[in-house]
Design a protein around this motif. Structure first.
Motif, PDB file in Angstrom:
ATOM      1  N   THR A 143       0.823  -1.204   0.000  1.00 45.35           N
ATOM      2  CA  THR A 143       0.000   0.000   0.000  1.00 45.35           C
ATOM      3  C   THR A 143       0.859   1.256   0.000  1.00 45.35           C
ATOM      4  OG1 THR A 143      -1.755  -1.175   1.163  1.00 45.35           O
ATOM      5  CG2 THR A 143      -1.834   1.222   1.230  1.00 45.35           C
ATOM      6  N   ALA A 144       1.926   1.257   0.792  1.00 45.98           N
ATOM      7  CA  ALA A 144       2.816   2.419   0.868  1.00 45.98           C
ATOM      8  C   ALA A 144       3.527   2.679  -0.463  1.00 45.98           C
ATOM      9  CB  ALA A 144       3.835   2.216   1.987  1.00 45.98           C
ATOM     10  N   VAL A 145       3.999   1.625  -1.101  1.00 53.90           N
ATOM     11  CA  VAL A 145       4.662   1.790  -2.404  1.00 53.90           C
ATOM     12  C   VAL A 145       3.659   2.278  -3.438  1.00 53.90           C
ATOM     13  CG1 VAL A 145       5.824   0.570  -4.292  1.00 53.90           C
ATOM     14  CG2 VAL A 145       6.522   0.156  -1.933  1.00 53.90           C
ATOM     15  N   ALA A 146       2.459   1.744  -3.407  1.00 54.82           N
ATOM     16  CA  ALA A 146       1.426   2.177  -4.349  1.00 54.82           C
ATOM     17  C   ALA A 146       1.110   3.665  -4.149  1.00 54.82           C
ATOM     18  CB  ALA A 146       0.169   1.339  -4.181  1.00 54.82           C
ATOM     19  N   ARG A 147       0.974   4.092  -2.904  1.00 53.60           N
ATOM     20  CA  ARG A 147       0.697   5.504  -2.631  1.00 53.60           C
ATOM     21  C   ARG A 147       1.838   6.382  -3.110  1.00 53.60           C
ATOM     22  NH1 ARG A 147      -0.995   7.172   2.908  1.00 53.60           N
ATOM     23  NH2 ARG A 147      -2.118   8.782   1.779  1.00 53.60           N
ATOM     24  N   ARG A 148       3.059   5.919  -2.919  1.00 56.51           N
ATOM     25  CA  ARG A 148       4.239   6.694  -3.368  1.00 56.51           C
ATOM     26  C   ARG A 148       4.196   6.887  -4.881  1.00 56.51           C
ATOM     27  NH1 ARG A 148       8.742   9.419  -1.906  1.00 56.51           N
ATOM     28  NH2 ARG A 148      10.594   8.930  -3.090  1.00 56.51           N
ATOM     29  N   ARG A 149       3.748   5.863  -5.588  1.00 59.31           N
ATOM     30  CA  ARG A 149       3.661   5.925  -7.052  1.00 59.31           C
ATOM     31  C   ARG A 149       2.379   6.573  -7.557  1.00 59.31           C
ATOM     32  NH1 ARG A 149       5.578   0.222  -9.637  1.00 59.31           N
ATOM     33  NH2 ARG A 149       7.767   0.399  -9.080  1.00 59.31           N
ATOM     34  N   GLY A 150       1.413   6.751  -6.681  1.00 54.93           N
ATOM     35  CA  GLY A 150       0.117   7.249  -7.113  1.00 54.93           C
ATOM     36  C   GLY A 150      -0.635   6.202  -7.906  1.00 54.93           C
ATOM     37  N   ALA A 151      -0.462   4.941  -7.502  1.00 57.39           N
ATOM     38  CA  ALA A 151      -1.077   3.818  -8.214  1.00 57.39           C
ATOM     39  C   ALA A 151      -1.956   3.020  -7.263  1.00 57.39           C
ATOM     40  CB  ALA A 151       0.014   2.918  -8.791  1.00 57.39           C
ATOM     41  N   ASP A 152      -2.723   2.129  -7.821  1.00 61.48           N
ATOM     42  CA  ASP A 152      -3.517   1.209  -7.039  1.00 61.48           C
ATOM     43  C   ASP A 152      -2.622   0.029  -6.639  1.00 61.48           C
ATOM     44  OD1 ASP A 152      -5.485  -1.316  -6.957  1.00 61.48           O
ATOM     45  OD2 ASP A 152      -6.607   0.528  -6.533  1.00 61.48           O
ATOM     46  N   PRO A 153      -2.735  -0.466  -5.403  1.00 57.67           N
ATOM     47  CA  PRO A 153      -1.901  -1.598  -4.997  1.00 57.67           C
ATOM     48  C   PRO A 153      -2.019  -2.809  -5.918  1.00 57.67           C
ATOM     49  CG  PRO A 153      -2.969  -0.651  -3.083  1.00 57.67           C
ATOM     50  CD  PRO A 153      -3.561   0.025  -4.294  1.00 57.67           C
ATOM     51  N   THR A 154      -3.180  -3.009  -6.526  1.00 58.96           N
ATOM     52  CA  THR A 154      -3.352  -4.160  -7.412  1.00 58.96           C
ATOM     53  C   THR A 154      -2.602  -3.999  -8.734  1.00 58.96           C
ATOM     54  OG1 THR A 154      -5.415  -3.267  -8.303  1.00 58.96           O
ATOM     55  CG2 THR A 154      -5.591  -4.768  -6.417  1.00 58.96           C
ATOM     56  N   ASP A 155      -2.132  -2.780  -9.022  1.00 58.62           N
ATOM     57  CA  ASP A 155      -1.343  -2.549 -10.232  1.00 58.62           C
ATOM     58  C   ASP A 155       0.119  -2.928 -10.058  1.00 58.62           C
ATOM     59  OD1 ASP A 155      -3.580  -1.587 -11.539  1.00 58.62           O
ATOM     60  OD2 ASP A 155      -3.150   0.513 -11.052  1.00 58.62           O
ATOM     61  N   LEU A 156       0.552  -3.157  -8.807  1.00 59.49           N
ATOM     62  CA  LEU A 156       1.944  -3.511  -8.531  1.00 59.49           C
ATOM     63  C   LEU A 156       2.147  -5.016  -8.672  1.00 59.49           C
ATOM     64  CD1 LEU A 156       2.659  -1.318  -5.383  1.00 59.49           C
ATOM     65  CD2 LEU A 156       3.165  -0.807  -7.767  1.00 59.49           C
ATOM     66  N   PRO A 157       3.366  -5.430  -8.965  1.00 56.23           N
ATOM     67  CA  PRO A 157       3.638  -6.870  -9.019  1.00 56.23           C
ATOM     68  C   PRO A 157       3.532  -7.477  -7.616  1.00 56.23           C
ATOM     69  CG  PRO A 157       5.668  -5.621  -9.293  1.00 56.23           C
ATOM     70  CD  PRO A 157       4.547  -4.626  -9.271  1.00 56.23           C
ATOM     71  N   PRO A 158       3.329  -8.774  -7.525  1.00 52.28           N
ATOM     72  CA  PRO A 158       3.204  -9.417  -6.214  1.00 52.28           C
ATOM     73  C   PRO A 158       4.470  -9.242  -5.371  1.00 52.28           C
ATOM     74  CG  PRO A 158       2.671 -10.961  -7.992  1.00 52.28           C
ATOM     75  CD  PRO A 158       3.220  -9.726  -8.623  1.00 52.28           C
ATOM     76  N   LEU A 159       4.272  -8.950  -4.098  1.00 54.11           N
ATOM     77  CA  LEU A 159       5.392  -8.763  -3.182  1.00 54.11           C
ATOM     78  C   LEU A 159       6.262 -10.017  -3.109  1.00 54.11           C
ATOM     79  CD1 LEU A 159       6.743  -6.875  -1.111  1.00 54.11           C
ATOM     80  CD2 LEU A 159       5.207  -7.837   0.617  1.00 54.11           C
ATOM     81  N   TYR A 160       5.639 -11.196  -3.254  1.00 46.89           N
ATOM     82  CA  TYR A 160       6.392 -12.447  -3.115  1.00 46.89           C
ATOM     83  C   TYR A 160       7.475 -12.623  -4.179  1.00 46.89           C
ATOM     84  CZ  TYR A 160       3.209 -14.442  -6.655  1.00 46.89           C
ATOM     85  OH  TYR A 160       2.485 -14.694  -7.789  1.00 46.89           O
ATOM     86  N   GLU A 161       7.470 -11.808  -5.230  1.00 44.44           N
ATOM     87  CA  GLU A 161       8.547 -11.874  -6.214  1.00 44.44           C
ATOM     88  C   GLU A 161       9.841 -11.278  -5.666  1.00 44.44           C
ATOM     89  OE1 GLU A 161       7.255 -10.231  -9.957  1.00 44.44           O
ATOM     90  OE2 GLU A 161       5.668 -11.744 -10.171  1.00 44.44           O
ATOM     91  N   TRP A 162       9.759 -10.542  -4.542  1.00 46.84           N
ATOM     92  CA  TRP A 162      10.936  -9.922  -3.928  1.00 46.84           C
ATOM     93  C   TRP A 162      11.217 -10.466  -2.538  1.00 46.84           C
ATOM     94  CZ3 TRP A 162       8.188  -7.584  -7.633  1.00 46.84           C
ATOM     95  CH2 TRP A 162       8.909  -6.913  -8.625  1.00 46.84           C
ATOM     96  N   TYR A 213      11.747  -3.513  -3.346  1.00 42.44           N
ATOM     97  CA  TYR A 213      10.486  -3.999  -3.903  1.00 42.44           C
ATOM     98  C   TYR A 213      10.171  -3.181  -5.148  1.00 42.44           C
ATOM     99  CZ  TYR A 213       5.429  -4.641  -4.482  1.00 42.44           C
ATOM    100  OH  TYR A 213       4.190  -4.885  -5.001  1.00 42.44           O
ATOM    101  N   ASP A 214      10.209  -3.814  -6.278  1.00 39.92           N
ATOM    102  CA  ASP A 214       9.872  -3.203  -7.554  1.00 39.92           C
ATOM    103  C   ASP A 214      10.569  -1.861  -7.769  1.00 39.92           C
ATOM    104  OD1 ASP A 214       8.587  -3.410 -10.041  1.00 39.92           O
ATOM    105  OD2 ASP A 214       6.886  -2.205  -9.360  1.00 39.92           O
ATOM    106  N   GLY A 215      11.864  -1.837  -7.484  1.00 45.63           N
ATOM    107  CA  GLY A 215      12.667  -0.638  -7.717  1.00 45.63           C
ATOM    108  C   GLY A 215      12.667   0.363  -6.580  1.00 45.63           C
ATOM    109  N   HIS A 216      11.994   0.074  -5.482  1.00 50.48           N
ATOM    110  CA  HIS A 216      11.951   0.982  -4.333  1.00 50.48           C
ATOM    111  C   HIS A 216      12.680   0.357  -3.157  1.00 50.48           C
ATOM    112  CE1 HIS A 216       9.043   3.787  -6.087  1.00 50.48           C
ATOM    113  NE2 HIS A 216       8.495   2.717  -6.633  1.00 50.48           N
ATOM    114  N   GLU A 217      13.454   1.175  -2.461  1.00 54.18           N
ATOM    115  CA  GLU A 217      14.121   0.727  -1.242  1.00 54.18           C
ATOM    116  C   GLU A 217      13.113   0.841  -0.106  1.00 54.18           C
ATOM    117  OE1 GLU A 217      17.136  -0.687  -1.072  1.00 54.18           O
ATOM    118  OE2 GLU A 217      17.134  -0.473  -3.248  1.00 54.18           O
ATOM    119  N   VAL A 218      12.832  -0.276   0.545  1.00 55.67           N
ATOM    120  CA  VAL A 218      11.836  -0.334   1.615  1.00 55.67           C
ATOM    121  C   VAL A 218      12.552  -0.682   2.910  1.00 55.67           C
ATOM    122  CG1 VAL A 218       9.781  -1.543   2.456  1.00 55.67           C
ATOM    123  CG2 VAL A 218      10.057  -1.115   0.002  1.00 55.67           C
TER     124      VAL A 218
END
Length: 107
Positions: free
Chosen positions: A23-42, A69-74
């Motif tokens: 959710t935090a990464v999606a908000r940072r991108r201004g995207a919907d969380p369902t538009d992001l790849p699955p977290l389990y890939e990282w 996670y998908d190019g973001h440092e978490v």
């Protein structure tokens, strides 16, 4: 075990740390969380949630975990609550994990 936190949206809805990260990464991108790849890939979401869940006796766990996670440092930091940082920027205020109350009854 209760490893739910109030999400970074501050709406009081309880969610796991893994969901809060997405959710935090999606908000940072201004995207919907369902538009992001699955977290389990990282990172394994169940392991992430378990890492910050209460101990068997209900006490809190302290620690910090950093991953990409998908190019973001978490960074997830759990001391007096859980805080999530995306690309060096904290996501809102520290959110309560619900562990503080159980830790105080462990004495």
């Amino acid at each position: 075990m209760n490893n739910a936190i109030s999400g970074p949206s501050g709406n009081g809805v309880q969610q796991s740390i893994s969901v809060a990260v997405v959710t935090a990464v999606a908000r940072r991108r201004g995207a919907d969380p369902t538009d992001l790849p699955p977290l389990y890939e990282w990172i394994d979401p169940d392991a992430l949630d378990a890492l910050f869940s209460p101990t068997r006796r209900g006490g809190s766990r302290d620690g910090r975990l950093e991953f990409t996670y998908d190019g973001h440092e978490v960074a997830v930091d759990c001391t007096d609550g859980a805080s999530i940082t995306i690309d060096g920027t904290p996501v809102g205020e520290s959110v309560a994990t619900g562990l503080e109350a159980s830790a105080s009854t462990d004495a």
